[in-house]
Each structure stands twice: as C-alpha cells, then as structure tokens.
Enzyme design. Structure first.
Site, PDB file in Angstrom:
ATOM      1  N   HIS A 216     -28.119  20.680  32.656  1.00 11.08           N
ATOM      2  CA  HIS A 216     -27.289  22.238  33.503  1.00 11.08           C
ATOM      3  C   HIS A 216     -26.989  21.279  35.265  1.00 11.08           C
ATOM      4  CE1 HIS A 216     -26.650  24.024  37.523  1.00 11.08           C
ATOM      5  NE2 HIS A 216     -26.482  25.275  37.254  1.00 11.08           N
TER       6      HIS A 216
ATOM      7  N   THR B 274     -19.904  22.964  34.698  1.00 13.53           N
ATOM      8  CA  THR B 274     -20.886  21.930  35.284  1.00 13.53           C
ATOM      9  C   THR B 274     -22.215  21.452  34.515  1.00 13.53           C
ATOM     10  OG1 THR B 274     -21.533  24.187  36.729  1.00 13.53           O
ATOM     11  CG2 THR B 274     -20.592  22.809  38.081  1.00 13.53           C
TER      12      THR B 274
ATOM     13  N   ASP C 280      -0.531   4.026   0.767  1.00 11.96           N
ATOM     14  CA  ASP C 280      -1.451   5.326   1.577  1.00 11.96           C
ATOM     15  C   ASP C 280      -0.328   5.369   3.253  1.00 11.96           C
ATOM     16  OD1 ASP C 280      -1.991   2.931   1.846  1.00 11.96           O
ATOM     17  OD2 ASP C 280      -4.119   3.765   3.052  1.00 11.96           O
TER      18      ASP C 280
ATOM     19  N   HIS D 284       0.572  -1.092   0.075  1.00 13.58           N
ATOM     20  CA  HIS D 284       0.192  -0.131   0.020  1.00 13.58           C
ATOM     21  C   HIS D 284       0.919   1.621  -0.092  1.00 13.58           C
ATOM     22  CE1 HIS D 284       0.514   0.829   4.752  1.00 13.58           C
ATOM     23  NE2 HIS D 284       0.055  -0.203   4.573  1.00 13.58           N
TER      24      HIS D 284
ATOM     25  N   SER E  59      -3.322  -6.236  11.539  1.00 14.29           N
ATOM     26  CA  SER E  59      -4.203  -6.586  10.164  1.00 14.29           C
ATOM     27  C   SER E  59      -3.932  -5.823   8.841  1.00 14.29           C
ATOM     28  CB  SER E  59      -5.853  -6.517  10.719  1.00 14.29           C
ATOM     29  OG  SER E  59      -5.726  -6.052  12.304  1.00 14.29           O
TER      30      SER E  59
ATOM     31  N   ARG F 299      -9.620  -7.146  18.056  1.00 17.62           N
ATOM     32  CA  ARG F 299      -8.378  -7.152  16.475  1.00 17.62           C
ATOM     33  C   ARG F 299      -8.845  -9.013  16.704  1.00 17.62           C
ATOM     34  NH1 ARG F 299      -5.120  -4.211  13.587  1.00 17.62           N
ATOM     35  NH2 ARG F 299      -5.269  -2.805  14.504  1.00 17.62           N
TER      36      ARG F 299
ATOM     37  N   GLU G  26      -5.488   1.065   2.360  1.00 19.02           N
ATOM     38  CA  GLU G  26      -5.001   0.053   3.276  1.00 19.02           C
ATOM     39  C   GLU G  26      -5.125   0.346   4.663  1.00 19.02           C
ATOM     40  OE1 GLU G  26      -3.484  -2.356   6.264  1.00 19.02           O
ATOM     41  OE2 GLU G  26      -2.630  -0.820   5.880  1.00 19.02           O
ATOM     42  N   GLU G  27      -4.865   1.834   4.794  1.00 17.44           N
ATOM     43  CA  GLU G  27      -4.735   2.493   6.296  1.00 17.44           C
ATOM     44  C   GLU G  27      -6.125   2.309   6.505  1.00 17.44           C
ATOM     45  OE1 GLU G  27      -2.353   1.331   8.374  1.00 17.44           O
ATOM     46  OE2 GLU G  27      -0.817   1.895   7.519  1.00 17.44           O
TER      47      GLU G  27
END
Ligand code: BES
Ligand code: MN
Ligand code: MN
Length: 455
Positions: free
Chosen positions: A213, A315, A88, A86, A399, A328, A153-154
């Site tokens: 709030h 707040t 990229d 790749h 991967s 994964r 790919e990325e």
C-alpha cells in the site's frame, strides 16, 4: 536484349507469386506458438530450392529453429558464392494497425504488403528468382552457389554458429553475399560495408517482497519503479553519451575522409525525419544524423514495466520493475568485453533499498569490411547494369548477427547488396517491399552471378 534479361522480365509475375506463397507462412521466430509454422516455412523454402534444380536442399534441425542448407556446384573452376538470408520474420503485432493481413500478401500501388515482404523473404526470393532465370535460360548457373537461409535471425541467430562450425567444410566459398540491407533511395542502389552490433540486456529491480500500500509504506521504503527510472536516466549524460566507464574505449573514430564521403551521399534527412514521425532529430552531440545511426553506439529502452498500468489509478508501491535495454555497438566494440562493465555500472547506479539483476538476452558484434575489396567490383558492375547508375557505399545502423561470425569462421569478403527502402516499415505494421526493388534486386542478383563468374 539478352536472353537472361528477357527471361527476368517475362517471368516477373511468377517470381512474385513464389514470394507471395512463402509470405503466407507466419514464420515468427520469437513466438513459441509459431514453432510449427517456422518449421513449415523452412520445408517450403527447401522444396522451392529443390524445384529450382539445387542438388542439395536440406532442412537442418538445430537446438532452435531449422536452417535451410542448399547448394548447386556445377560450375567447376568458377567462384563459389555463399548466399545467406533469413526466412523468419518479426512478430506482426499490433495487428489492428495493418491495412491488410500480415500473412495475406497483396500488391497496392506498386508495393507488396506483408510481414517479411522486405525483411527478408522478399530479398531472399530475389536470389531464388535470379537462380530460376539462369537455370531456365542456360540450364546452369555461372557460378557455384551454397545457400544458408536461417530461421532465427530476428531473435539473435543463437544456434547458427554451431551449424556453421559443424558444416564448415561444406560451406567453403570465395565470397559471401547477403541481401538484407537497404538502398539509398528508390533509384539509388547501395552496397553496405558496415553494420552495428548489438548488446541486449534486461534490467530487473526488486524492492519489497510483495506489492505494498503506497500510503502505508510510501516514503519509507525504496520504490523499484523509481529506482529503475533513476538507473536508466543515468545511463546517458546530457550530451547523449553513454556513461558506462570504458564504453567508448574501442570505438573506431570516423576518419575525415569517411565523414566527407558520408556527407556527400544523397541523404534526405528531412524525408527521413518525416518518415520517423519524430518532431525533430535528437542524439549524441557533435555528430550528424547519419553518423549517429551508422557509426556511433547508442542505448535505447525497448520496453519497461512495473506496477499498475490498467485503467484508473491504484495506490500501489510495486515490488518489481524491469526494462529491456539494448545498445547498438560499432566497430571495434566487443559485446563480451562490455557486458561486465555495464553490469557493474548499473549496480553502482542502483539506489539503496533495491537489488538489481542484469540478464544478457543476446548480443552480436559489429561488422566492418573494406569498402574497396575486389569482389565488390563485381557487385558494383552488376548494380550499374541493373539500375543504370553505380551504387553508393553505405553503412547501416541495424545488425545481422552472423556477419561477424562469417568474418571469424570464413574470413571471406562480404557483399551486402540490399534493396530495402526507409519507408518499408520493417518490424512494424504494414511492412512492404516495392516491386521496383524486388524486380530490380532480382536482376541485380542475376547479373551479380555473371559478374562474379568473371572474377
Ligand atoms: N535486416 C535487418 C538488419 C538491418 C536493419 C540491416 C536495418 C540494415 C538496416 C535484420 O533482420 C534485423 O532486424 N536484425 C536485428 C538483429 C537483432 C534481432 C539481433 C536488428 O538489427 O534489430
Ligand atoms: Mn533482416
Ligand atoms: Mn529484421
């Protein structure tokens, strides 16, 4: 010394200059602002391939970023290699942590620094150097080559499968070769036989229709940020196991032999941990660090946002919270089978008073090939010639989405011959590629083509 090796040694600087030229193009596939740079990079790679004598060197548009498709088929009767890589790269941010510009490649201390130096421009250009060396010394290659160098790919290779399907006939081959993985150490080459897959989701939690709030409403209505934290916390149990029902059903257990083979590898765990900067190892009970990375699934929050994160305090009870959560996967888990299970589990974990939605960002199945298929013999011999010692067989935790597609569409043996090192800082600031990896990898690729010609 043979003429090929001589040429590989003599032309090193040239290969390095060619790599630097492509590294100057910021082909960041994830960032829309870089769309034109990605396209320019594809044209640059195709032009370079043409200059090396490829008979096809096309930039093929897809619904996303273009694919570079090239070939040289002048070795009738010899095997055909499909080379995948790749062009990229990952986003370079945070920029302020780079010692030199991410797209201004420089060599410091025997290492080339730039985004993409290792992942994956440097490893693609090893092959282009190897092709150049063969062409220069003998006017031809010992094998037929087809190249598919993609630009997504990325970001999950979403449009590559359609490209591969459309051009299936043109992409017939005998073996697939990919250099986008790592070595076991600076002098220890490796062949990779398994990768993890990935399932990437975004969890979005909505409570009140607008920010409130926190004094006026706090305690009386559900807070989406608190709810999201409760959901995320419940996704793993105290032993580090993912709680989604059925998540482990298809996880292939490591055989005692494979565990033993892993244990005998020269893995420097202390060095690995030091590199990570983490104070100690942490993970699923009952498994070693290497087993956890290579052969066990995991779940990680990659980013979370909600409410006020500026300076000082505010707040507020936010109306919205979200997290990017990736898992994964390992053989034989299937992302399509898991996604609905994860979705229904997350929804069950949601406390009352909020609504939860899950987005499927992208996914890729895990990859596993036989560690002793015959084509790997050629790679073994090539690596031994280049490095003076035989490679070890490894798995990896990362991967490469297309690998499972290749198995499905081509059903071919795959050689994953990579040269990254664990301190290469891939995806991080100051990514580098050691010149010893780059030159050794170029040699390995050149020898691999010769060895494949003998099979
Ligand atoms: N070259 C890596 C894959 C890799 C990483 C292999 C570490 C071996 C060790 C690849 O470029 C990559 O980063 N892949 C992504 C894929 C994702 C975006 C679908 C990954 O693993 O995160
Ligand atoms: Mn890569
Ligand atoms: Mn990568």
């Amino acid at each position: 010394m043979d003429r090929l090796t001589e040429c590989l040694e003599q032309d090193r600087e040239r290969y390095l200059d060619d790599l630097k030229a492509v590294l100057r193009i910021p082909s960041v596939s994830a960032q829309p602002d870089h769309k034109d740079d990605v396209a320019r990079c594809a044209r640059h790679v195709a032009e370079h391939l043409k200059s090396l004598g490829m008979t096809r060197a096309e930039v093929v548009p897809t619904a996303g970023h273009p694919v570079v498709h090239a070939e040289w088929l002048g070795a009738p009767g010899k095997p055909t290699v499909l080379l995948y890589g790749h062009y990229d790269v990952q986003p370079p941010e945070p920029l302020e942590l780079w010692k030199s510009g991410p797209f201004e490649p420089v060599v410091r201390d025997g290492k080339l620094y730039a985004r993409g130096a290792c992942d994956d421009k440097g490893q693609v250009y090893m092959h282009l150097g190897a092709i150049a060396a063969h062409m220069k010394t003998s006017g031809k290659l010992p094998i037929n080559v087809k190249l598919v160098i993609e630009g997504e790919e990325e970001v999950g290779s979403d449009h590559l499968e359609a490209f591969l399907r459309e051009r299936r006939r043109d992409l017939d081959a005998d073996v697939i070769v990919v250099s986008d993985t790592s070595m076991m150490g600076p002098d220890q080459p490796a062949l990779c036989y398994a990768l993890r897959g990935i399932l990437y989701t975004q969890i979005e939690v909505v409570g009140p229709t607008r920010d409130l709030h926190s004094g006026e409403f706090g305690g009386a209505v559900a807070n989406p940020a608190n709810a999201l934290c409760a959901i995320v916390a419940a996704l793993k149990d105290g032993d580090g196991r993912i709680t989604v029902p059925g998540f482990y059903d298809r996880v292939r257990a490591l055989s005692p032999a494979e565990r033993e083979a892993m244990r005998s590898l020269p893995f420097d765990e202390a060095g690995f941990l030091k590199e990570s900067g983490a104070p100690q190892a942490f993970g699923e009970k009952g498994f070693t660090t290497m087993e956890r990375i290579w052969a066990r699934p995991t779940l990680d929050v990659n980013g979370m946002w909600s409410g006020y994160i500026g300076e000082g305090s505010k707040t507020v009870l936010p109306s919205f919270a979200a997290a990017k959560v990736s898992m994964r996967l390992v053989p034989d888990q299937d992302p399509d089978d898991l996604m609905p299970r994860i979705e229904s589990h997350v929804k069950k974990l949601a406390p009352p008073g909020v609504t939860v939605a899950l987005k499927d960002l992208h996914s890729a199945p895990p990859f596993l090939t036989s560690p002793d298929h015959p084509m790997l013999g050629a790679a073994r011999r090539a690596l031994e010639r280049a490095w003076g010692k035989p490679p070890v067989m490894i798995r990896e935790g990362g991967s490469i989405p297309v690998m499972a597609t290749f198995q499905k569409t081509h059903g071919l043996p795959c050689i994953l011959m990579g040269f990254g090192l664990h301190d290469d800082q891939v995806h991080a600031p100051n990514e580098k590629f050691s010149l010893s990896s780059f030159y050794g990898g170029t040699k390995s690729a050149a020898y691999l083509y010769q060895e494949l010609a003998r099979t």
